[in-house]
Design an enzyme around this catalytic site. Structure first.
Site, short mmCIF file in Angstrom:
data_model
loop_
_atom_site.label_atom_id
_atom_site.label_comp_id
_atom_site.label_asym_id
_atom_site.label_seq_id
_atom_site.Cartn_x
_atom_site.Cartn_y
_atom_site.Cartn_z
N TYR A 148 0.76 -1.17 -0.15
CA TYR A 148 -0.03 0.05 0.06
C TYR A 148 0.87 0.93 -0.04
O TYR A 148 0.29 2.26 -0.44
CB TYR A 148 -0.74 -0.16 1.17
CG TYR A 148 -2.25 -0.65 0.95
CD1 TYR A 148 -2.14 -1.99 0.89
CD2 TYR A 148 -3.35 -0.30 1.31
CE1 TYR A 148 -3.28 -2.86 0.97
CE2 TYR A 148 -4.59 -0.70 1.12
CZ TYR A 148 -4.52 -2.10 1.09
OH TYR A 148 -5.77 -2.99 0.85
N LYS A 185 3.79 -15.29 3.15
CA LYS A 185 4.22 -16.05 2.06
C LYS A 185 5.59 -16.10 1.93
O LYS A 185 6.22 -15.70 0.84
CB LYS A 185 3.40 -15.34 0.79
CG LYS A 185 3.45 -16.10 -0.73
CD LYS A 185 2.42 -17.19 -0.55
CE LYS A 185 2.68 -18.01 -1.89
NZ LYS A 185 1.82 -19.17 -1.88
N ASP A 202 -2.28 -18.34 1.58
CA ASP A 202 -2.97 -19.12 0.62
C ASP A 202 -3.61 -20.28 1.48
O ASP A 202 -4.91 -20.45 1.58
CB ASP A 202 -2.60 -19.78 -0.43
CG ASP A 202 -1.09 -20.61 -0.48
OD1 ASP A 202 -0.44 -20.42 0.72
OD2 ASP A 202 -0.61 -21.12 -1.12
N ASP A 248 -6.20 -7.24 4.51
CA ASP A 248 -7.26 -6.74 3.88
C ASP A 248 -8.22 -7.97 3.44
O ASP A 248 -9.39 -7.98 3.48
CB ASP A 248 -6.68 -5.78 2.84
CG ASP A 248 -8.04 -5.21 2.01
OD1 ASP A 248 -8.93 -4.52 2.55
OD2 ASP A 248 -7.80 -5.07 0.67
N ASP A 253 -12.00 -9.65 4.82
CA ASP A 253 -13.50 -9.61 3.99
C ASP A 253 -13.83 -11.09 3.79
O ASP A 253 -15.12 -11.49 4.23
CB ASP A 253 -13.00 -9.01 2.74
CG ASP A 253 -13.53 -7.58 2.42
OD1 ASP A 253 -13.31 -6.74 3.24
OD2 ASP A 253 -13.86 -7.39 1.42
C1 IPM Z 1 -10.19 -1.67 4.16
C2 IPM Z 1 -10.53 -1.21 2.72
C3 IPM Z 1 -9.51 -0.05 2.28
C4 IPM Z 1 -8.11 -1.03 2.41
C5 IPM Z 1 -9.62 0.46 1.02
C6 IPM Z 1 -11.06 1.46 0.77
C7 IPM Z 1 -8.69 1.24 0.46
O1 IPM Z 1 -10.79 -2.26 1.89
O2 IPM Z 1 -10.20 -0.49 4.87
O3 IPM Z 1 -10.35 -2.82 4.47
O4 IPM Z 1 -7.88 -1.49 1.48
O5 IPM Z 1 -7.49 -1.11 3.26
MG MG Z 2 -10.66 -4.13 2.97
#
Ligand code: IPM
Ligand code: MG
Length: 356
Positions: free
Chosen positions: A142, A190, A222, A246, A250
């Site tokens: 990032y 990884k 993975d 990240d 999710d």
């Molecule tokens: C998160 C989001 C952010 C990230 C995006 C919106 C830049 O997905 O906070 O998880 O990737 O960190």
């Molecule tokens: Mg995210």
């Protein structure tokens, strides 16, 4: 106690979920006798439109002067498919993370008993899941430079960069979490491919020696992605680099039943930020249908972590659990039954807090 908060609603459903989170914060302050001072500021696409900058100086100043930052979401579709856009809303979030030194993003994952049957995963897998993912937030792909395109436009590059110092402080924080929990730490990397991951593994190994009471395991990302779905109960604390964290969080939200349920705290050098892990969900913006629980549960994290107010945090979590049990929920977790609006869910939780 006096609580001084910076409120950053942001884009999409951000303002709607933050409104409910703030309602709940007010209800808690009224019930427990705390004084609240809130000031709102612009961030994301909203800030680009108003000030030409996704993280304006005035917003940063407010964050620095506040005890905690209550954040909504960032992102607008008009920027997503425009590779030529020079200024993007997400830059606001990244700059905020960097300028506030928010290196530790803590994302707890658990399944409310009454929602176990709404997860797409089998109930017997999801029942009793309770782990925390600690995501490094100011390093890696990032932020690594160089990043960009070659002059002829035919090649693009990002740089994954970690210093020993960055790995050390996040791994130490993760061990401290594990000490306060079930004493198991999974270091996700990884290392079979990436040099940064080998540094992570080396540093984690050295620090593990200082925590003999913690069971430390190392897992390739993975494999971790598979195990989080296959046996989520086997995790206690996970620590990992920025992008892996990240993606894995999710994925982990599926266990809770909806992305709209997971709160997070970002801690670091100057102040702490509390925000849902979900994004701005533009398709739902302005419709009063977004799930406010991730924002409301982020408020619980705030009471606990920024102010040491544990009863207040518990009151929020109890009210959320009860409200969900009574099926006062938005459509994402209603499993086809009648659903409620964003503001009705917030109102229901405030009422339960006031009555408790
Ligand atoms: C998160 C989001 C952010 C990230 C995006 C919106 C830049 O997905 O906070 O998880 O990737 O960190
Ligand atoms: Mg995210």
């Amino acid at each position: 106690m006096k609580l001084k908060l910076a409120i950053l609603p942001g884009d999409g459903i951000g303002p709607e979920v933050v409104r409910e989170g703030l309602k709940v914060i007010r209800a808690v302050c009224a019930r427990f006798g705390h004084e609240l001072a809130c000031e709102e500021a612009l961030v994301g696409a909203a800030a680009i439109d108003a000030a030409g900058d996704p993280y304006p100086e005035a917003t940063h100043k407010l964050c620095m002067e506040s005890d905690a930052v209550f954040f909504g979401a960032i992102g607008h579709p008009k920027y997503d498919n425009d590779p030529s856009a020079r200024i993007r809303p997400e830059q606001g979030l990244l700059r905020m993370r960097q300028m506030l030194g928010l290196y530790a993003n803590v994302r707890p994952v658990s399944a409310l008993p009454s929602l176990v049957h709404t997860s797409p995963l089998r109930a017997d897998l999801v029942e009793g899941v309770d782990f925390v993912c600690i995501r490094e937030l100011t390093g890696g792909l990032y932020f690594g430079r160089p990043q960009g395109r070659s002059e002829d436009g035919l090649t693009a590059y990002d740089t994954c960069l970690y210093s020993r110092h960055e790995v050390e402080r996040i791994v130490r924080l993760a061990f401290d979490y594990a000490m306060r929990r079930r004493r198991k730490l999974t270091v996700v990397d990884k290392a079979n491919v990436l040099a940064t991951s080998r540094l992570w593994r080396q540093v984690a190994g050295e620090i593990a020696a200082e925590y003999p009471g913690v069971e430390t395991e190392y897992m390739f990302v993975d494999n971790a992605a598979m195990r989080i779905i296959q046996s989520p109960r086997s995790f206690d604390v996970i620590v990992t680099e920025n992008m892996f964290g990240d993606i894995l969080t999710d994925e982990a939200s599926v266990i809770a039943g909806s992305l709209g349920l997971l709160p997070s705290l970002s801690a670091g050098l100057h102040t702490s930020v509390y925000e849902p892990i979900h994004g701005s969900y533009p398709q739902a913006a302005g419709k009063n249908i977004a799930n406010p629980l991730a924002s409301i549960l982020s408020a619980a994290l705030m009471f606990e972590h920024s102010f040491g107010l544990h009863d207040e945090a518990l009151a929020v979590r109890k009210a959320v659990a009860l409200s969900v049990e009574r099926r006062t929920v938005t459509e994402d977790i209603a499993a086809g039954a009648a659903s409620f609006t964003t503001s009705e869910v917030g109102d229901s939780i405030c009422k339960l807090i006031a009555e408790a």
